[in-house]
Design an enzyme around this catalytic site. Structure first.
Site, PDB file in Angstrom:
ATOM      1  N   CYS A   1      25.741  29.886  32.006  1.00 12.73           N
ATOM      2  CA  CYS A   1      25.379  28.538  31.365  1.00 12.73           C
ATOM      3  C   CYS A   1      26.553  27.586  32.879  1.00 12.73           C
ATOM      4  O   CYS A   1      25.418  26.248  32.103  1.00 12.73           O
ATOM      5  CB  CYS A   1      25.741  28.352  30.310  1.00 12.73           C
ATOM      6  SG  CYS A   1      25.426  29.602  28.879  1.00 12.73           S
TER       7      CYS A   1
ATOM      8  N   CYS B   1      31.197  25.819  29.591  1.00 18.47           N
ATOM      9  CA  CYS B   1      31.599  27.460  29.034  1.00 18.47           C
ATOM     10  C   CYS B   1      30.507  27.838  29.870  1.00 18.47           C
ATOM     11  O   CYS B   1      29.331  27.675  29.633  1.00 18.47           O
ATOM     12  CB  CYS B   1      31.705  27.422  28.106  1.00 18.47           C
ATOM     13  SG  CYS B   1      30.625  27.125  26.739  1.00 18.47           S
TER      14      CYS B   1
END
Length: 471
Positions: A139, A455
């Site tokens: 991500c 994250c």
């Protein structure tokens, strides 16, 4: 989303309309924002360092982020990436020939266009002499694309960089089973009818079972949703708290959309369909309606639901970076990547990266004017609040004195125009959206420092300081 990073103007065609245009205008934004001048940036110390190239974000755009399976479902990833690049060129009027390098992030790769950055660049009309490569870091893939660009400029290798990211969850690669793949490859190598018949005799119906992309961590076999549920229990975050934060995200995103603040969105005409002009995942509801949803991962007692989780999203983003942009732009200054235990600390990347990047920059929470954190799940916000202000985390980070907690990001400065829960989360493209949201908020609100954090799968994380260019 796509971004431009750039270099000294003496190396660019300074007689071009582009150079003249950027000498007189601030970061491009919506018509509503252009009607009023940018608020004067508050003056604090600058993070500029002597004898180090000053990398600047010139501008950035993104396609509307859409729920997977909607208007983008018949496209390929490079179609979206090309649209972001084309939108960036139209927004800035930057000549294609001044771009030295193009970098894109993506997570689930389309095998036909594994280097999606190159295919999108060629499709957008960039020179075949302009190199391009694709990175992946879950991500934070777009974050990696951006910081790779920053490194190329800072080292003197390039002057103008385009960085971005793309994800198309509507058409993910679904493979034959390994047994079926092996059988097909062996058949292709068979040299006689006898060998072929022998191989075919080994075929079983279960060979036809498809192999879907894994949604679980390879090292732990646990999905991120399960990890979010365990995180909620560990930090005592209730279902109501998660739903309240998700409702806040959707409400703020709807307000920002209605007021024209999401100026990084560029319209995209989908071939054979209508033109898409805005994100379609923004859906403010009510706590009563959200409470009716069942747990999505740990059943029946989990607290993570579809309403307080980010949804599968299609979209692309792109940005320009350069070394100087005269009196406009935003500077990606210090940044930090971290890694930790992918099982018990999977979603804690921003919690660890934030204090480190603040310390590296010589700043505190109080110096930050705009926080833009990735919202994978609502629990992330509450976990950040509870962890950063705890004695346990203070000790874990090696801050021995009582009162040396990192501190809390003020809610009134946190994701004020919505976040991934409401705007969407195309895995490879979110990083650029975060940076442009921080930059546009600094311009609108007159702030100087923005903090971006996210994250990523594998227990990794990223944080970056964005500084408004001094007037």
């Amino acid at each position: 989303m796509t971004t431009i990073l750039t270099c000294p103007f003496k190396k660019l065609p300074t007689t071009s309309k582009w150079a003249l245009r950027f000498a007189i205008r601030p970061l491009s934004c919506s018509s509503q924002l252009r009607a009023a001048p940018a608020v004067q940036t508050k003056t604090k110390k600058t993070l500029a360092k002597p004898n180090i190239r000053n990398v600047v974000v010139v501008d950035g755009v993104r396609t509307p982020f859409l729920l997977s399976g909607t208007s983008y479902k018949d496209l390929m990833p490079h179609d979206l990436a090309r649209a972001a690049l084309t939108g960036l060129l139209h927004r800035t009027s930057v000549p294609k020939e001044v771009v030295d390098y193009i970098i894109f992030g993506t997570v689930i790769q389309e095998v036909k266009t594994s280097n999606v950055a190159r295919e999108a660049a060629l499709g957008a009309g960039f020179s075949d002499k302009t190199p391009a490569h694709t990175v992946t870091m879950a991500c934070i893939s777009a974050n990696q694309a951006m910081t790779t660009g920053v490194g190329l400029i800072a080292s003197g290798q390039c002057d103008v960089i385009v960085a971005g990211g793309v994800e198309l969850m509507s058409d993910i690669p679904i493979r034959h089973s390994r047994k079926m793949r092996k059988l097909m490859l062996d058949l292709n190598k068979a040299k006689s009818m006898g060998q072929r018949l022998s191989l075919i005799s080994k075929f079983r119906l279960n060979f036809l079972a498809p192999e879907l992309p894994a949604v679980a961590e390879f090292s732990t076999s646990e999905t991120m949703g399960h990890s979010a549920d365990r995180l909620a229990a560990a930090f005592a975050v209730s279902r109501l708290e998660q739903d309240e934060y998700a409702l806040r995200s959707h409400s703020l995103a709807k307000k920002a959309q209605d007021e024209g603040l999401l100026s990084d969105v560029v319209p995209f005409r989908v071939p054979g369909k209508d033109t898409v002009t805005k994100d379609n995942g923004i859906r403010p509801s009510s706590l009563e309606q959200m409470a009716k949803l069942k747990p999505a991962f740990i059943k029946p007692y989990g607290t993570v639901t579809a309403a307080n989780s980010s949804f599968l999203t299609d979209g692309a983003s792109a940005m320009y970076y350069e070394e100087k942009a005269l009196a406009m732009g935003y500077k990606p200054k210090d940044f930090m990547y971290v890694s930790q235990d992918p099982k018990d600390q999977l979603l804690l990347g921003p919690t660890y990266a934030t204090p480190k990047v603040l310390e590296k920059a010589g700043l505190t929470m109080n110096d930050i004017d705009a926080f833009e954190f990735h919202e994978a799940f609502s629990v992330k916000f509450w976990q950040i609040l509870k962890a950063m202000d705890s004695d346990f985390f203070r000790n874990y980070m090696g801050r021995k004195n009582q009162g040396d907690q990192v501190g809390l990001p003020p809610l009134e400065k946190f994701n004020n125009w919505g976040g991934s829960l409401s705007l969407g989360h195309p895995f490879g493209a979110t990083g650029c959206r975060l940076v442009m949201a921080a930059a546009n908020r600094l311009r609108k609100e007159g702030g100087q420092y923005g903090l971006v954090a996210a994250c990523a799968a594998g227990g990794q994380g990223h944080a970056m300081i964005v500084e408004a260019y001094p007037k």
